[in-house]
Scaffold this motif. Structure first.
Motif, PDB file in Angstrom:
ATOM      1  N   VAL A  10       0.825  -1.211   0.000  1.00  0.00           N
ATOM      2  CA  VAL A  10       0.000   0.000   0.000  1.00  0.00           C
ATOM      3  C   VAL A  10       0.863   1.267   0.000  1.00  0.00           C
ATOM      4  N   ALA A  11       2.036   1.208   0.633  1.00  0.00           N
ATOM      5  CA  ALA A  11       2.912   2.390   0.728  1.00  0.00           C
ATOM      6  C   ALA A  11       3.320   2.917  -0.651  1.00  0.00           C
ATOM      7  N   TRP A  12       3.353   2.045  -1.657  1.00  0.00           N
ATOM      8  CA  TRP A  12       3.736   2.495  -3.005  1.00  0.00           C
ATOM      9  C   TRP A  12       2.644   2.249  -4.032  1.00  0.00           C
ATOM     10  N   GLN A  17       5.253   0.764 -11.038  1.00  0.00           N
ATOM     11  CA  GLN A  17       5.590   2.175 -11.235  1.00  0.00           C
ATOM     12  C   GLN A  17       5.571   2.931  -9.908  1.00  0.00           C
ATOM     13  N   GLY A  18       4.612   2.596  -9.045  1.00  0.00           N
ATOM     14  CA  GLY A  18       4.555   3.220  -7.720  1.00  0.00           C
ATOM     15  C   GLY A  18       5.797   2.894  -6.904  1.00  0.00           C
ATOM     16  N   LEU A  19       6.252   1.646  -6.986  1.00  0.00           N
ATOM     17  CA  LEU A  19       7.463   1.238  -6.287  1.00  0.00           C
ATOM     18  C   LEU A  19       8.673   2.026  -6.806  1.00  0.00           C
ATOM     19  N   SER A  20       8.790   2.160  -8.115  1.00  0.00           N
ATOM     20  CA  SER A  20       9.896   2.932  -8.690  1.00  0.00           C
ATOM     21  C   SER A  20       9.837   4.388  -8.259  1.00  0.00           C
ATOM     22  N   ASP A  21       8.647   4.975  -8.354  1.00  0.00           N
ATOM     23  CA  ASP A  21       8.497   6.392  -8.019  1.00  0.00           C
ATOM     24  C   ASP A  21       8.746   6.666  -6.537  1.00  0.00           C
TER      25      ASP A  21
END
Length: 179
Positions: A10-12, A17-21
């Motif tokens: 949930v944190a990303w 893409q959320g993990l990378s960003d």
């Protein structure tokens, strides 16, 4: 009823893409993912290949990048030209680049009329200097007043005589075999 535990992702946003960003992770670079529980497992499980912001990471610059990896760029940046290092002598990488690429350029692209190579007037050779200024191992001849001549003689460890002359000892001269 027990509260629902949110998944670790949930944190990303539970996306590659959320993990990378969020964590600065991209292929072959973990960023902060190893400090975030579950991030590394998520990346591997979903075979993520995303980049922060969707763009490529910065490419490492080669050591010659400050002068665009060109002889002309090196001349412009450090004031270097044939037989004159300018400020490049402080940078071993620049000197190596100049030598390896056999650079022959001048700042601004044109040879300045007031700054020819210091040895051009005698042909850039020890013999040329001896012939032009009557220099020999014990005498500067007329070269002492010529800019760069003494330095050239010493740097090149010159040991020549004017063509046709041989100096036997200080003050003794043999010309074409006659003493």
């Amino acid at each position: 009823p027990s509260p629902t535990v949110p998944p670790l992702c949930v944190a990303w946003g539970c996306t590659c893409q959320g993990l990378s960003d969020k964590l600065g992770t991209y292929p072959n670079h973990w960023g902060e993912a190893r400090a975030q529980p579950g991030a590394e497992d998520f990346w591997r499980h979903f075979k993520c290949t995303t980049l922060p912001g969707g763009t490529l990471p910065p490419t490492p610059q080669p050591p010659c990048a400050p002068w665009d990896c060109t002889c002309r760029g090196l001349s412009d940046k450090y004031g270097t030209y044939p037989m004159h290092w300018g400020h490049a002598k402080r940078y071993p990488v620049a000197v190596s680049f100049w030598m390896e690429n056999k650079c022959n350029t001048y700042p601004g692209g044109t040879r300045p009329p007031t700054a020819p190579p210091r040895c051009e007037q005698w042909g850039c050779s020890c013999q040329g200097m001896s012939n032009a200024y009557n220099t020999w191992p014990w005498s500067w001849g007329t070269a002492a007043s010529v800019k760069g001549a003494v330095e050239f003689w010493e740097e090149n460890k010159c040991n020549t005589h004017k063509s046709g002359q041989q100096h036997l000892a200080e003050g003794e001269v043999m010309v074409d075999g006659v003493g």
